[in-house]
Design a protein around this motif. Structure first.
Motif, mmCIF file in Angstrom:
data_model
loop_
_atom_site.group_PDB
_atom_site.id
_atom_site.type_symbol
_atom_site.label_atom_id
_atom_site.label_comp_id
_atom_site.label_asym_id
_atom_site.label_seq_id
_atom_site.Cartn_x
_atom_site.Cartn_y
_atom_site.Cartn_z
ATOM 1 N N GLY A 52 -16.091 32.757 59.624
ATOM 2 C CA GLY A 52 -16.658 31.530 59.073
ATOM 3 C C GLY A 52 -16.589 31.496 57.557
ATOM 4 O O GLY A 52 -16.263 30.462 56.961
ATOM 5 N N VAL A 53 -16.896 32.630 56.913
ATOM 6 C CA VAL A 53 -16.795 32.721 55.452
ATOM 7 C C VAL A 53 -15.361 32.486 55.000
ATOM 8 O O VAL A 53 -15.108 31.782 54.008
ATOM 9 N N PHE A 54 -14.410 33.053 55.735
ATOM 10 C CA PHE A 54 -12.990 32.897 55.398
ATOM 11 C C PHE A 54 -12.587 31.425 55.392
ATOM 12 O O PHE A 54 -11.982 30.933 54.427
ATOM 13 N N PHE A 55 -12.924 30.704 56.460
ATOM 14 C CA PHE A 55 -12.519 29.294 56.552
ATOM 15 C C PHE A 55 -13.336 28.403 55.613
ATOM 16 O O PHE A 55 -12.801 27.424 55.074
ATOM 17 N N ASP A 56 -14.606 28.739 55.399
ATOM 18 C CA ASP A 56 -15.413 27.955 54.453
ATOM 19 C C ASP A 56 -14.834 28.052 53.046
ATOM 20 O O ASP A 56 -14.741 27.045 52.322
ATOM 21 N N HIS A 57 -14.458 29.262 52.645
ATOM 22 C CA HIS A 57 -13.847 29.436 51.320
ATOM 23 C C HIS A 57 -12.504 28.711 51.271
ATOM 24 O O HIS A 57 -12.175 28.070 50.271
ATOM 25 N N LEU A 58 -11.748 28.816 52.358
ATOM 26 C CA LEU A 58 -10.418 28.214 52.396
ATOM 27 C C LEU A 58 -10.482 26.698 52.229
ATOM 28 O O LEU A 58 -9.642 26.100 51.538
ATOM 29 N N PHE A 59 -11.488 26.075 52.824
ATOM 30 C CA PHE A 59 -11.598 24.612 52.782
ATOM 31 C C PHE A 59 -12.583 24.122 51.724
ATOM 32 O O PHE A 59 -12.917 22.927 51.674
ATOM 33 N N GLY A 60 -13.068 25.040 50.868
ATOM 34 C CA GLY A 60 -13.918 24.641 49.760
ATOM 35 C C GLY A 60 -15.357 24.338 50.103
ATOM 36 O O GLY A 60 -16.044 23.658 49.334
ATOM 37 N N ASN A 61 -15.835 24.832 51.248
ATOM 38 C CA ASN A 61 -17.229 24.620 51.632
ATOM 39 C C ASN A 61 -18.133 25.628 50.923
ATOM 40 O O ASN A 61 -17.675 26.639 50.392
ATOM 41 N N GLU A 62 -19.420 25.358 50.943
ATOM 42 C CA GLU A 62 -20.378 26.251 50.294
ATOM 43 C C GLU A 62 -20.475 27.574 51.058
ATOM 44 O O GLU A 62 -20.593 27.586 52.287
ATOM 45 N N VAL A 63 -20.423 28.681 50.301
ATOM 46 C CA VAL A 63 -20.418 30.009 50.908
ATOM 47 C C VAL A 63 -21.415 30.897 50.168
ATOM 48 O O VAL A 63 -21.582 30.773 48.946
ATOM 49 N N ASP A 64 -22.088 31.782 50.916
ATOM 50 C CA ASP A 64 -22.976 32.761 50.284
ATOM 51 C C ASP A 64 -22.156 33.622 49.327
ATOM 52 O O ASP A 64 -21.143 34.211 49.735
ATOM 53 N N PRO A 65 -22.539 33.707 48.040
ATOM 54 C CA PRO A 65 -21.721 34.411 47.037
ATOM 55 C C PRO A 65 -21.439 35.872 47.400
ATOM 56 O O PRO A 65 -20.325 36.358 47.195
ATOM 57 N N ARG A 66 -22.453 36.560 47.931
ATOM 58 C CA ARG A 66 -22.253 37.972 48.247
ATOM 59 C C ARG A 66 -21.270 38.143 49.414
ATOM 60 O O ARG A 66 -20.370 38.976 49.367
ATOM 61 N N ALA A 67 -21.450 37.329 50.451
ATOM 62 C CA ALA A 67 -20.539 37.396 51.590
ATOM 63 C C ALA A 67 -19.122 37.010 51.169
ATOM 64 O O ALA A 67 -18.129 37.617 51.599
ATOM 65 N N ASP A 68 -19.029 36.003 50.302
ATOM 66 C CA ASP A 68 -17.719 35.559 49.828
ATOM 67 C C ASP A 68 -17.018 36.658 49.037
ATOM 68 O O ASP A 68 -15.805 36.866 49.176
ATOM 69 N N GLU A 69 -17.780 37.402 48.231
ATOM 70 C CA GLU A 69 -17.203 38.483 47.433
ATOM 71 C C GLU A 69 -16.627 39.575 48.332
ATOM 72 O O GLU A 69 -15.511 40.050 48.118
ATOM 73 N N TYR A 70 -17.376 39.969 49.338
ATOM 74 C CA TYR A 70 -16.923 41.047 50.209
ATOM 75 C C TYR A 70 -15.778 40.617 51.134
ATOM 76 O O TYR A 70 -14.820 41.368 51.330
#
Length: 354
Positions: A52-70
């Motif tokens: 979910g984090v992968f696709f949220d970042h890919l499509f520009g959705n809001e992501v938890d910064p820590r999860a997005d970093e890892y």
């Protein structure tokens, strides 16, 4: 029973469809392993949440910064590096096994990986840069790349002065491998503990160092040399009939062997200079693919690349959850690849190289 031409063509097309389907199955397996490995690591997150984090970042959705970093900045480039390394090393293994008609020929046994390790040791322990004015962050990578080409350069030089058989070329590569390994051991004996730990991690092969900055060079180099090697697929198929028969067809077996080996070495160099010496990928990938798609290089090369990518993704997933801080992927690939390779040799059909 005598078969007519139409029946033979149908049988040939049916076999080719099976080869394509097996290749697509390996690609699908690699894709599944790619998403699974995003959910494993030090940071505690489930596979589904990581996807979910992968696709949220890919499509520009809001992501938890820590999860997005890892997930996006650590695990994703590592997974992409695993795919590139698995595919590239498997293709190099296909080429070398084809050139020498020897199931044990691969980048490690030909001395390429040990040459890269020597270059890395010179940079890590002795702080030597082969190319002047290289930034400190790139010193080890440049050293490893250049030294990984030395074994093939030595073999090519020997072939100019003396006619080498395929077996003597393999033995030359093994001799160079032991020579370089001995030099590395001498240097490492006197190394401080911090440098020794870095050198050891490089020796067994690891994807920890792969970050976004590494991906463009690894991907560009691997794609470039893989495409060129695939263009040699037809000539490589001819090599199966033996050197004498190749000459009667107007081809030079030694030229094909040297050119493809140099290209495979450049392909390997662009990978191991970032990952270190990851063992068994160049052996296991081609052998497993050959069981399912045969030895026609037009199908064997892409099938080996896909299975090699899936295999190293599996090994890296296991490596990340082994021990307190994880293990280098090279340790796991050897532990899994060793028994698997022995099983393959036992079960392998005698006509698998035909």
């Amino acid at each position: 029973m005598i078969l007519d031409n139409a029946t033979i063509r149908r049988m040939y097309s049916s076999e080719n469809r099976k080869r394509v389907l097996w290749t697509l199955a390996f690609v699908a397996l690699a894709a599944v392993m790619f998403f699974i490995t995003l959910g494993f690591g030090v940071y505690n997150i489930s596979v589904m949440d990581a996807i979910g984090v992968f696709f949220d970042h890919l499509f520009g959705n809001e992501v938890d910064p820590r999860a997005d970093e890892y997930v996006w900045n650590t695990r994703l480039p590592r997974a992409l590096g695993a795919i590139i390394a698995g595919a590239g090393l498997s293709i190099a293994g296909v080429i070398m096994q084809n050139d020498f008609k020897n199931p044990l020929a691969e980048p490690y046994t030909m001395g390429i990986s040990s040459g890269a390790f020597l270059g890395a040791v010179l940079g890590i322990i002795l702080n030597i840069s082969i190319v002047p004015f290289v930034p400190d962050g790139s010193k080890v990578i440049v050293n490893a790349y250049l030294f990984s080409l030395l074994p093939v350069a030595i073999i090519a030089a020997f072939s100019k002065f003396r006619k080498l058989t395929p077996m003597s070329m393999i033995l030359t590569g093994i001799a160079v491998m032991f020579l370089f390994s001995s030099i590395c051991q001498i240097i490492m004996v006197t190394a401080p503990s911090e440098s020794l730990a870095d050198a050891y991690a490089w020796r067994v092969g690891s994807l920890d160092r792969v970050r976004w900055g590494s991906i463009p060079m690894m991907l560009g180099s691997t794609l470039f040399f893989s495409v060129i090697l695939y263009m040699f697929a037809g000539r490589l198929n001819v090599m199966y009939v033996g050197d004498r028969s190749v000459k009667t067809l107007g081809e030079s077996p030694m030229t094909i062997r040297l050119v493809t080996m140099i290209l495979a070495s450049l392909l390997t160099a662009g990978i191991v200079s970032y990952t270190g010496t990851i063992g068994f990928i160049g052996l296991v990938g081609p052998h497993v693919a050959r069981i399912f798609v045969g030895s026609n290089n037009r199908y064997l090369i892409p099938a080996s690349a896909a299975f090699g990518a899936a295999f190293i993704l599996l090994a890296d997933t296991i490596a990340k959850v082994s021990g307190i801080n994880g293990l280098p992927v090279g340790v796991i690939s050897s532990m899994v690849g060793g028994p698997l390779f022995m099983w393959i040799l036992i079960r392998q059909r005698k006509n698998v190289w035909a």
